[in-house]
Write a protein that holds these residues in place. Structure first.
Motif, PDB file in Angstrom:
ATOM      1  N   ARG A 146      52.116  35.717 -63.198  1.00  0.00           N
ATOM      2  CA  ARG A 146      51.933  35.729 -64.644  1.00  0.00           C
ATOM      3  C   ARG A 146      51.380  34.363 -65.030  1.00  0.00           C
ATOM      4  N   ILE A 147      50.119  34.320 -65.457  1.00  0.00           N
ATOM      5  CA  ILE A 147      49.450  33.059 -65.755  1.00  0.00           C
ATOM      6  C   ILE A 147      49.761  32.636 -67.185  1.00  0.00           C
ATOM      7  N   ASP A 148      49.922  31.337 -67.394  1.00  0.00           N
ATOM      8  CA  ASP A 148      50.289  30.812 -68.704  1.00  0.00           C
ATOM      9  C   ASP A 148      49.064  30.657 -69.609  1.00  0.00           C
ATOM     10  N   VAL A 149      48.398  31.769 -69.827  1.00  0.00           N
ATOM     11  CA  VAL A 149      47.259  31.825 -70.743  1.00  0.00           C
ATOM     12  C   VAL A 149      47.339  33.171 -71.474  1.00  0.00           C
ATOM     13  N   LYS A 150      46.638  33.270 -72.569  1.00  0.00           N
ATOM     14  CA  LYS A 150      46.561  34.543 -73.276  1.00  0.00           C
ATOM     15  C   LYS A 150      45.507  35.398 -72.590  1.00  0.00           C
ATOM     16  N   ALA A 151      45.977  36.432 -71.878  1.00  0.00           N
ATOM     17  CA  ALA A 151      45.050  37.274 -71.124  1.00  0.00           C
ATOM     18  C   ALA A 151      45.604  38.690 -71.085  1.00  0.00           C
ATOM     19  N   GLU A 152      44.737  39.657 -71.344  1.00  0.00           N
ATOM     20  CA  GLU A 152      45.159  41.053 -71.365  1.00  0.00           C
ATOM     21  C   GLU A 152      44.504  41.887 -70.280  1.00  0.00           C
ATOM     22  N   ASN A 153      43.490  41.319 -69.615  1.00  0.00           N
ATOM     23  CA  ASN A 153      42.772  42.097 -68.607  1.00  0.00           C
ATOM     24  C   ASN A 153      42.094  41.148 -67.611  1.00  0.00           C
ATOM     25  N   ALA A 154      41.461  41.724 -66.604  1.00  0.00           N
ATOM     26  CA  ALA A 154      40.825  40.924 -65.560  1.00  0.00           C
ATOM     27  C   ALA A 154      39.685  40.079 -66.105  1.00  0.00           C
ATOM     28  N   GLU A 155      38.969  40.603 -67.098  1.00  0.00           N
ATOM     29  CA  GLU A 155      37.840  39.857 -67.640  1.00  0.00           C
ATOM     30  C   GLU A 155      38.314  38.551 -68.294  1.00  0.00           C
ATOM     31  N   ASP A 156      39.436  38.603 -68.999  1.00  0.00           N
ATOM     32  CA  ASP A 156      39.968  37.395 -69.612  1.00  0.00           C
ATOM     33  C   ASP A 156      40.270  36.329 -68.563  1.00  0.00           C
ATOM     34  N   ILE A 157      40.788  36.754 -67.419  1.00  0.00           N
ATOM     35  CA  ILE A 157      41.130  35.816 -66.346  1.00  0.00           C
ATOM     36  C   ILE A 157      39.869  35.248 -65.699  1.00  0.00           C
ATOM     37  N   ARG A 158      38.908  36.098 -65.444  1.00  0.00           N
ATOM     38  CA  ARG A 158      37.684  35.630 -64.781  1.00  0.00           C
ATOM     39  C   ARG A 158      36.896  34.675 -65.665  1.00  0.00           C
ATOM     40  N   GLU A 159      37.012  34.816 -66.972  1.00  0.00           N
ATOM     41  CA  GLU A 159      36.347  33.873 -67.872  1.00  0.00           C
ATOM     42  C   GLU A 159      36.898  32.460 -67.724  1.00  0.00           C
ATOM     43  N   LEU A 160      38.124  32.335 -67.205  1.00  0.00           N
ATOM     44  CA  LEU A 160      38.715  31.016 -66.951  1.00  0.00           C
ATOM     45  C   LEU A 160      38.224  30.408 -65.649  1.00  0.00           C
ATOM     46  N   GLY A 161      37.496  31.198 -64.858  1.00  0.00           N
ATOM     47  CA  GLY A 161      37.024  30.714 -63.564  1.00  0.00           C
ATOM     48  C   GLY A 161      37.955  31.054 -62.423  1.00  0.00           C
ATOM     49  N   ILE A 162      38.996  31.837 -62.681  1.00  0.00           N
ATOM     50  CA  ILE A 162      39.940  32.227 -61.626  1.00  0.00           C
ATOM     51  C   ILE A 162      39.362  33.416 -60.875  1.00  0.00           C
ATOM     52  N   GLU A 163      39.370  33.307 -59.532  1.00  0.00           N
ATOM     53  CA  GLU A 163      38.734  34.341 -58.733  1.00  0.00           C
ATOM     54  C   GLU A 163      39.456  34.480 -57.392  1.00  0.00           C
ATOM     55  N   VAL A 164      39.119  35.543 -56.688  1.00  0.00           N
ATOM     56  CA  VAL A 164      39.663  35.775 -55.352  1.00  0.00           C
ATOM     57  C   VAL A 164      39.383  34.554 -54.466  1.00  0.00           C
TER      58      VAL A 164
END
Length: 351
Positions: A146-164
Protein backbone atom coordinates in the motif's frame (compact mmCIF):
# COMPACT_ATOMS: atom_id res chain seq x y z
CA UNK A 1 34.56 -10.22 30.70
CA UNK A 2 36.80 -7.37 29.60
CA UNK A 3 34.74 -5.52 27.04
CA UNK A 4 36.57 -3.61 24.34
CA UNK A 5 35.99 0.12 24.86
CA UNK A 6 34.66 0.46 21.30
CA UNK A 7 31.62 -1.80 21.76
CA UNK A 8 29.27 1.21 21.80
CA UNK A 9 31.00 2.53 18.69
CA UNK A 10 30.43 -0.85 17.03
CA UNK A 11 26.71 -0.72 17.83
CA UNK A 12 26.43 2.85 16.56
CA UNK A 13 28.19 1.84 13.34
CA UNK A 14 25.84 -1.11 12.87
CA UNK A 15 22.90 1.26 13.39
CA UNK A 16 24.20 3.44 10.57
CA UNK A 17 24.71 0.45 8.29
CA UNK A 18 21.26 -1.10 8.77
CA UNK A 19 19.66 2.30 8.16
CA UNK A 20 20.99 2.37 4.58
CA UNK A 21 18.69 0.44 2.20
CA UNK A 22 20.71 -2.20 0.33
CA UNK A 23 18.71 -5.17 -1.01
CA UNK A 24 20.82 -7.49 -3.15
CA UNK A 25 21.18 -5.88 -6.55
CA UNK A 26 20.99 -2.31 -5.25
CA UNK A 27 23.91 -1.85 -2.87
CA UNK A 28 25.84 1.12 -4.27
CA UNK A 29 24.82 3.49 -1.46
CA UNK A 30 25.98 1.27 1.39
CA UNK A 31 29.19 0.33 -0.44
CA UNK A 32 29.87 4.06 -0.81
CA UNK A 33 29.34 4.47 2.95
CA UNK A 34 31.87 1.72 3.72
CA UNK A 35 34.30 3.12 1.17
CA UNK A 36 34.10 6.57 2.76
CA UNK A 37 34.53 5.08 6.25
CA UNK A 38 37.71 3.30 5.20
CA UNK A 39 38.98 6.33 3.30
CA UNK A 40 38.80 8.35 6.53
CA UNK A 41 41.04 5.70 8.08
CA UNK A 42 43.45 6.09 5.15
CA UNK A 43 42.72 2.54 3.99
CA UNK A 44 42.93 2.03 0.25
CA UNK A 45 40.11 0.06 -1.36
CA UNK A 46 39.09 -1.14 -4.78
CA UNK A 47 35.77 -2.24 -6.18
CA UNK A 48 35.17 -5.41 -8.10
CA UNK A 49 32.90 -5.50 -11.11
CA UNK A 50 30.07 -6.94 -9.03
CA UNK A 51 30.16 -3.81 -6.89
CA UNK A 52 31.84 -5.29 -3.81
CA UNK A 53 34.69 -3.60 -1.97
CA UNK A 54 38.16 -4.98 -1.17
CA UNK A 55 40.77 -3.63 1.25
CA UNK A 56 44.20 -5.26 1.45
CA UNK A 57 46.79 -5.10 4.24
CA UNK A 58 50.29 -6.26 3.19
CA UNK A 59 51.70 -8.75 5.68
CA UNK A 60 55.11 -10.07 6.65
CA UNK A 61 54.42 -13.07 4.44
CA UNK A 62 53.18 -12.08 1.01
CA UNK A 63 53.36 -15.58 -0.46
CA UNK A 64 50.42 -16.88 1.58
CA UNK A 65 47.31 -14.78 2.06
CA UNK A 66 44.14 -14.65 4.12
CA UNK A 67 40.74 -13.31 3.16
CA UNK A 68 37.91 -12.28 5.49
CA UNK A 69 34.49 -11.35 4.22
CA UNK A 70 31.14 -9.99 5.39
CA UNK A 71 28.24 -8.87 3.24
CA UNK A 72 26.28 -5.62 3.10
CA UNK A 73 23.50 -6.81 0.83
CA UNK A 74 20.23 -7.64 2.54
CA UNK A 75 16.89 -9.22 1.95
CA UNK A 76 14.42 -7.12 0.00
CA UNK A 77 12.02 -7.28 -2.90
CA UNK A 78 11.25 -6.01 -6.38
CA UNK A 79 8.01 -4.77 -7.86
CA UNK A 80 6.54 -7.75 -9.68
CA UNK A 81 3.32 -6.10 -10.83
CA UNK A 82 1.56 -2.77 -10.64
CA UNK A 83 -1.91 -3.95 -9.69
CA UNK A 84 -5.17 -2.56 -10.99
CA UNK A 85 -6.11 -1.41 -7.46
CA UNK A 86 -3.10 0.93 -7.29
CA UNK A 87 -1.02 -1.38 -5.13
CA UNK A 88 2.08 -3.43 -5.84
CA UNK A 89 2.74 -7.14 -6.02
CA UNK A 90 6.21 -8.18 -4.86
CA UNK A 91 8.86 -10.66 -5.86
CA UNK A 92 11.20 -11.51 -2.98
CA UNK A 93 14.99 -11.08 -3.00
CA UNK A 94 16.67 -13.61 -0.71
CA UNK A 95 15.44 -16.57 1.30
CA UNK A 96 12.64 -15.56 3.63
CA UNK A 97 8.89 -15.92 4.02
CA UNK A 98 6.15 -13.36 3.43
CA UNK A 99 4.94 -13.62 7.03
CA UNK A 100 8.30 -12.09 8.11
CA UNK A 101 7.43 -8.79 6.44
CA UNK A 102 3.68 -8.53 7.01
CA UNK A 103 2.84 -5.06 8.34
CA UNK A 104 6.34 -3.72 7.67
CA UNK A 105 7.01 -0.22 6.40
CA UNK A 106 8.99 -0.09 3.18
CA UNK A 107 10.49 2.17 0.55
CA UNK A 108 10.12 1.86 -3.21
CA UNK A 109 13.02 3.28 -5.21
CA UNK A 110 12.23 4.01 -8.85
CA UNK A 111 14.70 3.69 -11.69
CA UNK A 112 14.98 7.49 -11.78
CA UNK A 113 15.90 7.57 -8.08
CA UNK A 114 12.65 8.81 -6.58
CA UNK A 115 11.63 7.15 -3.31
CA UNK A 116 8.10 6.47 -2.11
CA UNK A 117 7.05 4.98 1.21
CA UNK A 118 4.51 2.27 1.80
CA UNK A 119 3.37 -0.64 3.95
CA UNK A 120 3.43 -4.36 3.15
CA UNK A 121 0.02 -5.86 3.92
CA UNK A 122 -2.27 -8.72 3.17
CA UNK A 123 -4.86 -7.80 0.56
CA UNK A 124 -7.39 -9.31 3.00
CA UNK A 125 -6.20 -7.33 6.02
CA UNK A 126 -9.44 -5.72 7.16
CA UNK A 127 -11.19 -8.10 9.55
CA UNK A 128 -14.38 -6.09 9.08
CA UNK A 129 -14.49 -7.08 5.42
CA UNK A 130 -12.59 -10.33 4.91
CA UNK A 131 -13.67 -13.42 6.79
CA UNK A 132 -10.35 -15.16 6.02
CA UNK A 133 -8.12 -12.26 7.15
CA UNK A 134 -6.34 -14.50 9.64
CA UNK A 135 -6.34 -17.75 7.69
CA UNK A 136 -5.47 -16.64 4.15
CA UNK A 137 -2.00 -17.66 2.99
CA UNK A 138 0.80 -15.15 3.28
CA UNK A 139 2.12 -15.46 -0.26
CA UNK A 140 2.81 -13.50 -3.43
CA UNK A 141 -0.80 -13.62 -4.52
CA UNK A 142 -2.21 -12.16 -1.30
CA UNK A 143 0.50 -9.76 -0.12
CA UNK A 144 0.77 -6.26 -1.57
CA UNK A 145 2.31 -2.85 -0.95
CA UNK A 146 0.00 0.00 0.00
CA UNK A 147 1.83 3.09 -1.26
CA UNK A 148 1.54 6.37 0.65
CA UNK A 149 0.11 8.31 -2.28
CA UNK A 150 -3.38 8.99 -3.55
CA UNK A 151 -3.82 6.27 -6.16
CA UNK A 152 -6.86 4.33 -7.32
CA UNK A 153 -5.47 2.34 -10.24
CA UNK A 154 -2.30 1.22 -12.02
CA UNK A 155 -2.19 4.33 -14.18
CA UNK A 156 -1.96 6.57 -11.12
CA UNK A 157 1.03 4.56 -9.89
CA UNK A 158 2.82 4.50 -13.22
CA UNK A 159 2.51 8.27 -13.49
CA UNK A 160 4.78 8.42 -10.42
CA UNK A 161 7.44 6.48 -12.30
CA UNK A 162 6.91 3.25 -10.34
CA UNK A 163 7.34 0.20 -12.53
CA UNK A 164 8.16 -3.50 -12.57
CA UNK A 165 11.74 -4.07 -11.37
CA UNK A 166 11.87 -1.19 -8.90
CA UNK A 167 13.59 -2.16 -5.65
CA UNK A 168 11.68 -2.39 -2.38
CA UNK A 169 13.55 -2.19 0.94
CA UNK A 170 12.24 -2.83 4.44
CA UNK A 171 12.30 -0.42 7.37
CA UNK A 172 15.00 -1.80 9.73
CA UNK A 173 13.30 -0.38 12.87
CA UNK A 174 16.68 -0.44 14.59
CA UNK A 175 16.83 0.03 18.37
CA UNK A 176 19.72 -0.17 20.85
CA UNK A 177 18.60 -0.93 24.39
CA UNK A 178 20.22 0.23 27.62
CA UNK A 179 21.07 -3.36 28.57
CA UNK A 180 23.16 -4.10 25.48
CA UNK A 181 20.75 -5.50 22.89
CA UNK A 182 20.56 -4.26 19.34
CA UNK A 183 17.45 -5.27 17.42
CA UNK A 184 16.87 -4.55 13.78
CA UNK A 185 16.29 -6.04 10.40
CA UNK A 186 19.43 -6.81 8.42
CA UNK A 187 21.79 -7.60 11.30
CA UNK A 188 22.45 -10.39 8.83
CA UNK A 189 25.02 -9.38 7.90
CA UNK A 190 25.57 -5.72 8.73
CA UNK A 191 26.45 -6.64 12.32
CA UNK A 192 29.45 -8.54 10.92
CA UNK A 193 30.33 -5.70 8.55
CA UNK A 194 30.43 -3.32 11.52
CA UNK A 195 32.69 -5.76 13.38
CA UNK A 196 35.08 -6.08 10.41
CA UNK A 197 35.24 -2.30 10.00
CA UNK A 198 36.11 -1.96 13.69
CA UNK A 199 38.80 -4.62 13.29
CA UNK A 200 40.29 -2.72 10.35
CA UNK A 201 40.21 0.47 12.38
CA UNK A 202 42.08 -1.22 15.23
CA UNK A 203 44.74 -2.58 12.87
CA UNK A 204 45.28 0.93 11.51
CA UNK A 205 45.25 2.74 14.85
CA UNK A 206 47.65 0.28 16.47
CA UNK A 207 49.84 0.19 13.31
CA UNK A 208 49.79 -3.61 13.37
CA UNK A 209 51.72 -5.49 10.72
CA UNK A 210 49.83 -8.70 10.09
CA UNK A 211 51.72 -11.98 9.72
CA UNK A 212 50.15 -12.62 6.30
CA UNK A 213 48.81 -10.34 3.61
CA UNK A 214 45.13 -10.10 4.46
CA UNK A 215 42.21 -9.08 2.26
CA UNK A 216 38.90 -7.81 3.58
CA UNK A 217 36.05 -8.29 1.13
CA UNK A 218 32.77 -6.47 1.72
CA UNK A 219 30.56 -8.52 -0.57
CA UNK A 220 27.22 -7.48 -1.99
CA UNK A 221 25.48 -10.53 -3.41
CA UNK A 222 25.61 -13.07 -0.59
CA UNK A 223 21.85 -13.28 -0.05
CA UNK A 224 21.47 -14.54 -3.62
CA UNK A 225 24.35 -16.98 -3.39
CA UNK A 226 27.46 -15.62 -5.07
CA UNK A 227 28.75 -12.56 -3.22
CA UNK A 228 32.19 -13.82 -2.17
CA UNK A 229 32.96 -16.41 -4.83
CA UNK A 230 35.35 -14.27 -6.89
CA UNK A 231 38.26 -11.81 -6.56
CA UNK A 232 40.10 -14.29 -4.36
CA UNK A 233 43.85 -13.97 -5.02
CA UNK A 234 45.53 -17.28 -5.92
CA UNK A 235 47.85 -16.87 -2.92
CA UNK A 236 44.88 -17.11 -0.55
CA UNK A 237 45.18 -20.07 1.80
CA UNK A 238 42.48 -19.29 4.38
CA UNK A 239 39.09 -17.74 3.72
CA UNK A 240 36.96 -16.84 6.74
CA UNK A 241 33.37 -15.69 6.29
CA UNK A 242 31.96 -13.54 9.09
CA UNK A 243 28.22 -13.97 9.11
CA UNK A 244 25.38 -14.44 11.56
CA UNK A 245 25.05 -17.48 13.82
CA UNK A 246 21.61 -19.06 13.46
CA UNK A 247 19.48 -19.64 16.56
CA UNK A 248 16.48 -21.88 17.20
CA UNK A 249 15.38 -25.28 18.48
CA UNK A 250 18.29 -27.71 18.62
CA UNK A 251 20.88 -24.96 18.12
CA UNK A 252 23.64 -24.11 20.59
CA UNK A 253 24.20 -20.58 19.26
CA UNK A 254 23.02 -17.75 21.50
CA UNK A 255 23.09 -13.95 21.54
CA UNK A 256 25.96 -13.70 24.03
CA UNK A 257 28.86 -15.65 22.49
CA UNK A 258 30.61 -16.00 19.14
CA UNK A 259 29.26 -18.85 17.02
CA UNK A 260 31.73 -21.10 15.20
CA UNK A 261 29.98 -22.99 12.42
CA UNK A 262 31.12 -26.58 11.91
CA UNK A 263 28.67 -27.40 9.10
CA UNK A 264 25.86 -25.85 7.10
CA UNK A 265 23.79 -26.88 4.08
CA UNK A 266 26.97 -26.91 1.96
CA UNK A 267 28.68 -29.45 4.21
CA UNK A 268 31.41 -29.32 6.89
CA UNK A 269 33.77 -26.38 7.19
CA UNK A 270 37.52 -27.04 7.34
CA UNK A 271 38.28 -29.13 10.43
CA UNK A 272 41.78 -27.75 11.06
CA UNK A 273 40.61 -24.14 10.82
CA UNK A 274 37.76 -24.92 13.18
CA UNK A 275 40.24 -26.35 15.70
CA UNK A 276 42.46 -23.28 15.37
CA UNK A 277 39.52 -20.96 16.06
CA UNK A 278 38.62 -22.99 19.16
CA UNK A 279 42.23 -22.86 20.38
CA UNK A 280 42.31 -19.08 19.95
CA UNK A 281 39.01 -18.65 21.75
CA UNK A 282 40.03 -20.79 24.71
CA UNK A 283 43.48 -19.22 24.99
CA UNK A 284 41.97 -15.72 25.14
CA UNK A 285 38.90 -16.37 27.34
CA UNK A 286 36.52 -15.82 24.45
CA UNK A 287 33.16 -17.50 24.98
CA UNK A 288 32.01 -19.45 21.94
CA UNK A 289 29.51 -22.04 20.76
CA UNK A 290 29.94 -24.68 18.05
CA UNK A 291 26.93 -25.15 15.83
CA UNK A 292 25.42 -26.56 12.65
CA UNK A 293 23.16 -24.33 10.56
CA UNK A 294 20.86 -26.68 8.59
CA UNK A 295 19.44 -24.21 6.02
CA UNK A 296 22.36 -21.88 5.43
CA UNK A 297 25.16 -21.01 3.04
CA UNK A 298 27.92 -18.41 3.28
CA UNK A 299 30.36 -16.52 1.11
CA UNK A 300 32.95 -19.13 2.14
CA UNK A 301 30.82 -22.02 0.91
CA UNK A 302 30.12 -20.06 -2.30
CA UNK A 303 33.88 -19.70 -2.80
CA UNK A 304 34.36 -23.45 -2.35
CA UNK A 305 31.58 -24.18 -4.84
CA UNK A 306 33.24 -21.82 -7.32
CA UNK A 307 36.30 -24.08 -7.27
CA UNK A 308 38.77 -22.12 -5.14
CA UNK A 309 41.42 -24.22 -3.42
CA UNK A 310 41.14 -22.71 0.05
CA UNK A 311 40.77 -23.54 3.72
CA UNK A 312 37.33 -22.17 4.60
CA UNK A 313 35.60 -21.25 7.85
CA UNK A 314 32.62 -19.37 9.22
CA UNK A 315 32.08 -17.49 12.47
CA UNK A 316 29.78 -14.71 13.59
CA UNK A 317 27.63 -13.16 16.28
CA UNK A 318 24.54 -15.08 17.33
CA UNK A 319 21.42 -13.54 15.78
CA UNK A 320 17.91 -14.36 16.95
CA UNK A 321 15.00 -14.60 14.46
CA UNK A 322 17.12 -14.67 11.33
CA UNK A 323 15.61 -13.16 8.18
CA UNK A 324 12.91 -11.46 10.24
CA UNK A 325 13.16 -8.81 12.98
CA UNK A 326 16.54 -9.83 14.33
CA UNK A 327 18.36 -9.25 17.62
CA UNK A 328 21.78 -9.75 19.18
CA UNK A 329 23.69 -8.56 22.24
CA UNK A 330 26.85 -6.50 22.57
CA UNK A 331 28.69 -9.41 24.21
CA UNK A 332 28.26 -11.49 21.07
CA UNK A 333 29.58 -8.61 18.96
CA UNK A 334 32.50 -8.20 21.33
CA UNK A 335 33.48 -11.87 21.44
CA UNK A 336 33.29 -12.07 17.64
CA UNK A 337 35.54 -9.04 17.30
CA UNK A 338 38.02 -10.45 19.81
CA UNK A 339 38.23 -13.80 18.03
CA UNK A 340 38.80 -12.09 14.69
CA UNK A 341 41.55 -9.93 16.17
CA UNK A 342 43.44 -12.93 17.51
CA UNK A 343 42.78 -14.87 14.32
CA UNK A 344 44.38 -12.34 11.96
CA UNK A 345 47.47 -12.32 14.22
CA UNK A 346 47.76 -16.13 14.30
CA UNK A 347 49.66 -18.63 12.17
CA UNK A 348 48.06 -20.41 9.24
CA UNK A 349 46.68 -23.89 9.90
CA UNK A 350 48.25 -27.05 8.54
CA UNK A 351 46.31 -28.43 5.60
Amino acid sequence: MNTYPNVQETKDLIKQLVSIPSPSGNTAKVIQFVENYLKELDVETKRNRKGGLIATFPGKNNDEHRMLTAHVDTLGAMVKEVKSNGRLRLDLIGGFKYNAIEGEYCEIQTTSGNVYTGTILMHQTSVHVYKDAGDAKRNQENMEVRIDVKAENAEDIRELGIEVGDFVSFDPRVQITDNGFIKSRHLDDKASVGILLQLIKRIKEETITLPYTTHFLISNNEEIGYGGNSNIPPETVEYLAVDMGAMGDGQSTDEYTVSICVKDASGPYHFELRKRLIELAEANNIEYKLDIYPYYGSDASAAIRAGHDIVHGLIGPGIDSSHAYERTHETSLDYTEQLLYHYVLSELVSY
